[in-house]
Scaffold this active site. Structure first.
Site, PDB file in Angstrom:
ATOM      1  N   CYS A 116       0.815  -1.223   0.000  1.00 31.49           N
ATOM      2  CA  CYS A 116       0.000   0.000   0.000  1.00 31.49           C
ATOM      3  C   CYS A 116       0.846   1.269   0.000  1.00 31.49           C
ATOM      4  CB  CYS A 116      -0.935   0.021   1.203  1.00 31.49           C
ATOM      5  SG  CYS A 116      -2.099  -1.354   1.245  1.00 31.49           S
ATOM      6  N   HIS A 143      -9.516   2.804  -2.214  1.00 31.57           N
ATOM      7  CA  HIS A 143      -8.094   2.535  -1.955  1.00 31.57           C
ATOM      8  C   HIS A 143      -7.526   1.765  -3.141  1.00 31.57           C
ATOM      9  CE1 HIS A 143      -4.393   1.388  -0.207  1.00 31.57           C
ATOM     10  NE2 HIS A 143      -4.802   0.496   0.681  1.00 31.57           N
TER      11      HIS A 143
END
Length: 417
Positions: free
Chosen positions: A116, A366
């Site tokens: 991430c 996301h």
């Protein structure tokens, strides 16, 4: 900037208190002071939705091309393209997208994987390369096409394929929980209630809806053509979301838990990138403003509490630069889950009202390896929208927690040249 001081070293280039533009812009280190002079992104759309027809290079190449159009530079002037990616199929998406964007074959590409954090770490790497000298010019950021991510499999001893949904992030003895389970761990460890999570998530949607209505995202979005349709907006923010509806969502990951689909982000397809160079070269190119990169840091934490990683990275980074959380004017945190967002902000002593002024990933989605770069793009847009004409030099913080128990943070300062 103090003469002779390394811009990205462990010491502080800021001195005591909040620096002024004059201190940061002049001195012998302009050739080594990293600055972001342009930042753009694609729309952020739900995985398997509007952008499902586009692979990672298809998302990224138009962003790279638009960045080149925004600066006074030829494609051949780019020294490297550094791109974060988490679940792609390999093959160096940075190089592929650079060529697809029309950069000459002489421009190389490097793909970074810190899950991430990949997009923010790609920008951090480019910053450190600028600080090493030579006045280079980089395109850096991240991309994720979750919709087209390949199926993954390990080969067993007998040669059969054993498919899996996600990679292992740490050895099994360290826990390696799924993201939702880790979010529940953080909620319990830091006393973040279901009510607080729902309240925060609802605020994120409301802010994103208001920002979109006000046109706050318009200048940063590069429209994409997908299946003969032009996509030019984020499709996540929900204007109709209300607290009674949120309260009806069941626990998503742990029985009787507090983390639900309503206070968690959704998977998204997106790309985001920036132009980063030295302050000296930015002036020569005629850039009028930018985000000075004052420092970047990555920290490791217990993988069972991976969501708190961003706070530890930010704490260390701010301490090294003698910046108190109260000195920050703009804060962008990747809202993968409301629980970890609330916990990280509380750990740093930041009022949640001050973070993610236009909403965050809870509303927008996301995009894994792209999300860290989206944070920086958002900070550039916010700084220009709020401070471009008043002469202030606001401090900004981008931070993101990372699978496996890590977090990355970047300290930035907006200034006009």
């Amino acid at each position: 900037m103090t003469p002779g001081h390394s811009p990205l070293g462990n010491g502080s280039p800021l001195g005591s208190g909040k620096p002024g533009a004059e201190e940061l812009q002049h001195g012998s280190n302009e050739s080594r002071q990293p600055v972001i002079i342009a930042a753009l992104r694609s729309p952020i759309c739900r995985a398997n939705g509007q952008l499902k027809h586009l692979r990672a290079p298809d998302l990224l190449a138009p962003v790279l091309g638009s960045l080149l159009q925004n600066i006074n530079a030829e494609p051949a002037d780019v020294d490297d393209v550094i791109i974060g990616n988490a679940v792609g199929g390999g093959g160096n998406v940075a190089r592929f997208a650079a060529l697809q964007a029309g950069l000459p074959v002489t421009v190389p590409g490097l793909t970074v994987d810190r899950q991430c954090g990949s997009g923010l770490d790609a920008i951090a790497l480019a910053s450190r390369l600028v600080a090493a000298g030579g006045n280079p010019l980089y395109l850096a950021g991240g991309v994720e096409s979750i919709s087209t991510a390949p199926a993954r499999a390990n080969r067993t001893d007998d040669g059969e394929l054993e498919f899996y949904s996600r990679a292992s992030f740490v050895p099994p003895q360290f826990g390696d929980p799924d993201m939702g389970v880790a979010a529940e761990n953080v909620a319990r460890a830091f006393g973040v209630t279901r009510e607080k999570q729902d309240e925060y998530a609802l605020r994120s949607h409301r802010r994103a809806v208001e920002a979109a209505s006000a046109g706050s995202f318009a200048d940063e979005i590069v429209p994409l053509k997908s299946n003969e349709k032009l996509v030019d907006f984020d499709d996540g923010p929900k204007a109709t979301l209300r607290a009674p509806l949120m309260s009806r969502f069941p626990a998503a990951f742990v029985p009787d838990g507090t983390v639900t689909a309503a206070n968690s982000c959704f998977d998204a397809d997106t790309a985001s990138a920036v132009v980063i160079t030295s302050l000296e070269r930015a002036r020569e190119m005629g850039a009028s403003d930018g985000l000075l990169v004052l420092g970047c840091d990555t920290a490791g934490v217990d993988p069972e509490l991976l969501g708190i990683g961003a706070a530890h990275a930010a704490e260390r980074l701010l301490s090294r630069h003698d910046v108190a959380p109260g000195d920050l004017d703009l804060i962008e945190f990747n809202e993968a889950f409301a629980s970890q967002t609330i916990a990280c902000l509380a750990y740093l002593g930041v009022d949640p009202e001050r973070a993610n002024l236009d909403g965050g990933a809870l509303a927008l989605g996301h995009g894994y390896g792209a999300s860290g770069a989206v944070l920086v793009t958002r900070l550039m847009a916010q700084a220009r929208g709020r401070y471009a004409t008043d002469g202030e030099t606001p401090l900004a913080l981008a931070m993101i927690s990372i699978a496996g128990g890590m977090g990355t943070a970047a300290l930035l300062q907006y200034t006009r040249f």
